[in-house]
Design a protein around this motif. Structure first.
Motif, PDB file in Angstrom:
ATOM      1  N   GLY A   5       0.851  -1.172   0.187  1.00  4.09           N
ATOM      2  CA  GLY A   5       0.021  -0.011   0.097  1.00  4.09           C
ATOM      3  C   GLY A   5       0.948   1.265  -0.004  1.00  4.09           C
ATOM      4  O   GLY A   5       0.603   2.233  -0.821  1.00  4.09           O
ATOM      5  N   LEU A   6       1.912   1.279   0.953  1.00  3.46           N
ATOM      6  CA  LEU A   6       2.441   2.538   1.179  1.00  3.46           C
ATOM      7  C   LEU A   6       3.286   2.692  -0.084  1.00  3.46           C
ATOM      8  O   LEU A   6       3.705   3.982  -0.455  1.00  3.46           O
ATOM      9  N   ASN A   7       3.893   1.532  -0.670  1.00  6.62           N
ATOM     10  CA  ASN A   7       4.879   1.505  -1.687  1.00  6.62           C
ATOM     11  C   ASN A   7       4.238   2.002  -2.856  1.00  6.62           C
ATOM     12  O   ASN A   7       4.856   2.765  -3.716  1.00  6.62           O
ATOM     13  N   LEU A   8       3.058   1.497  -3.103  1.00  5.54           N
ATOM     14  CA  LEU A   8       2.073   2.237  -4.398  1.00  5.54           C
ATOM     15  C   LEU A   8       2.000   3.423  -4.182  1.00  5.54           C
ATOM     16  O   LEU A   8       2.029   4.299  -5.331  1.00  5.54           O
ATOM     17  N   ALA A   9       1.867   3.937  -3.140  1.00  3.10           N
ATOM     18  CA  ALA A   9       1.417   5.555  -2.994  1.00  3.10           C
ATOM     19  C   ALA A   9       2.619   6.160  -3.371  1.00  3.10           C
ATOM     20  O   ALA A   9       2.761   7.440  -3.906  1.00  3.10           O
ATOM     21  N   VAL A  10       3.882   5.814  -2.970  1.00  2.00           N
ATOM     22  CA  VAL A  10       5.233   6.492  -3.362  1.00  2.00           C
ATOM     23  C   VAL A  10       5.413   6.453  -4.674  1.00  2.00           C
ATOM     24  O   VAL A  10       5.950   7.372  -5.389  1.00  2.00           O
ATOM     25  N   SER A  11       4.926   5.395  -5.223  1.00  2.53           N
ATOM     26  CA  SER A  11       5.388   5.184  -6.859  1.00  2.53           C
ATOM     27  C   SER A  11       4.613   5.847  -7.551  1.00  2.53           C
ATOM     28  O   SER A  11       4.888   6.737  -8.571  1.00  2.53           O
ATOM     29  N   ASP A  12       3.191   6.103  -7.114  1.00  4.12           N
ATOM     30  CA  ASP A  12       2.229   7.161  -7.710  1.00  4.12           C
ATOM     31  C   ASP A  12       2.851   8.581  -7.693  1.00  4.12           C
ATOM     32  O   ASP A  12       2.828   9.219  -8.940  1.00  4.12           O
TER      33      ASP A  12
END
Length: 389
Positions: free
Chosen positions: A298-305
């Protein structure tokens, strides 16, 4: 007010985006509906991909991460009936490290790095509404201290989570939503006791269990529970009894039990909303997608976005509009990869109500293949550690 970018949401996604854009000289306004103290009080775990750490370091918020982050280079699975724990060493398989560093700490770091000269942050912004996002002149209104305020802007970034206003501002005729709701949740307990040495996932016929850490004397444990369960159904004694029953005997003997200081149930779902850009509105983080916590994505996807969106907006203001035109397509390619991994890990490690012997045999076959195939272990490790941004 007149700004270039309005960001809805002051969590890690919104604050990281505002930090990057502010450093690039872009005029930014952040609207957060809660007070800073509340945002910083939300305790969240965080296992960071190598790419996430690289983004934080690149933009000047990696010092504390490098000082306090702990190596997390593997998936350790306690499989019922297996003679010993099974581990996929992500660092050995891919050469890329992973780091355990809480989301709460990242949010603290971003607030500490907040520069009021570059970014205007408004807390307790109520009743936020978006207007004319299909046009080249969108604007946002909100209530502050009982009075309505307005900001005209070029772009709106929706970083306000699953329940926020941003995604719902995209017309239903345009918005496509995909969802898988799982028939169970995670009951989590925090206790001031020494945790197990290793973060471990346990697969058992009684259900999934997870042993993790929040500090040298702070343990976080989870057990799979029915979706209809309530926290009140689970006394501390019942929780510890169920956790120990799902761990191998030698591991259960290492668990120190104690009173819970926090107990909650989290439902599990996979969710994606497309597109992630509509007109002058771009979504990032949980406003566009939710993954079950099994894959820690979840957090990693937010950072990649945020990485893709910040690069696109900076390029846009320098005259190159290609990245912003492709933002939704670029971000969603990574989102669906994480959705697929999180779905597979959830299916692999949990037991499902009324599952058949056919499904159990397939799960055991997947486990045997991971044990016996270096190629299968490398494939899973690459997905877990995250492909380079």
């Amino acid at each position: 007010m007149r700004v270039q970018v309005v960001i809805i949401g002051g969590g890690p996604a919104g604050m990281l985006l505002s930090h990057i854009l502010g450093r690039a000289g872009i005029d930014v306004l952040v609207l957060e509906r809660r007070a800073r103290a509340h945002v910083l009080s939300r305790i969240r775990a965080g296992v960071l991909e190598a790419g996430t750490c690289e983004v934080l370091r690149k933009h000047g918020v990696g010092e504390r991460l490098d000082r306090e982050g702990e190596a997390h280079d593997g998936i350790r699975v306690l499989w019922q009936g297996a003679e010993k724990p099974f581990t996929i060493d992500t660092l050995a398989e891919t050469g890329r490290p992973m780091t355990a560093y809480g989301q709460t700490k990242i949010t603290e770091d971003l607030y500490a790095a907040h520069d009021p000269a570059c970014v205007t942050l408004i807390e307790n912004a109520e009743d936020v509404r978006l207007y004319d996002i299909e046009s080249e002149a969108p604007y946002v209104t909100w209530i502050e201290d009982g009075a309505q305020k307005r900001a005209d802007c070029d772009w709106v970034a929706g970083c306000d989570g699953f329940h926020g206003v941003s995604r719902r501002s995209i017309p239903e005729s345009v918005r496509r939503e995909y969802e898988r709701v799982y028939p169970f949740g995670w009951l989590g307990v925090m206790s001031r006791v020494p945790p197990l040495e290793h973060i471990s996932y346990a697969h058992h016929e009684r259900g999934f269990a997870l042993a993790s850490q929040r500090g040298p004397n702070l343990a976080r444990y989870y057990v799979q529970c029915a979706a209809s369960d309530r926290v009140e159904d689970w006394s501390d004694d019942r929780f510890w009894s169920e956790l120990l029953a799902r761990l191998p005997e030698d591991e259960a003997g290492k668990v120190t039990t104690g009173p819970s200081i926090e107990k909650s149930i989290a439902p599990l779902r996979s969710f994606v909303s497309e597109p992630m850009r509509w007109g002058r509105l771009c979504l990032a983080g949980d406003s566009a997608h939710i993954v079950p916590p099994t894959g820690a994505k979840g957090l990693n996807l937010a950072v990649s976005d945020v990485h893709y969106l910040s690069e696109a907006l900076i390029a846009h203001y320098r005259g190159d509009h290609g990245l912003i035109d492709r933002y939704s397509q670029t971000a969603l390619a990574r989102v669906w990869g994480a959705i697929r991994l999180s779905w597979w890990l959830t299916t692999f490690l949990h037991t499902f109500p009324e599952e058949t012997e056919f499904e159990r045999r397939l799960r055991q076959t997947d486990f045997d293949r991971l044990n016996n195939s270096p190629a299968a272990r490398t494939d899973l490790a690459e997905q877990v550690v995250g492909l380079p941004l």
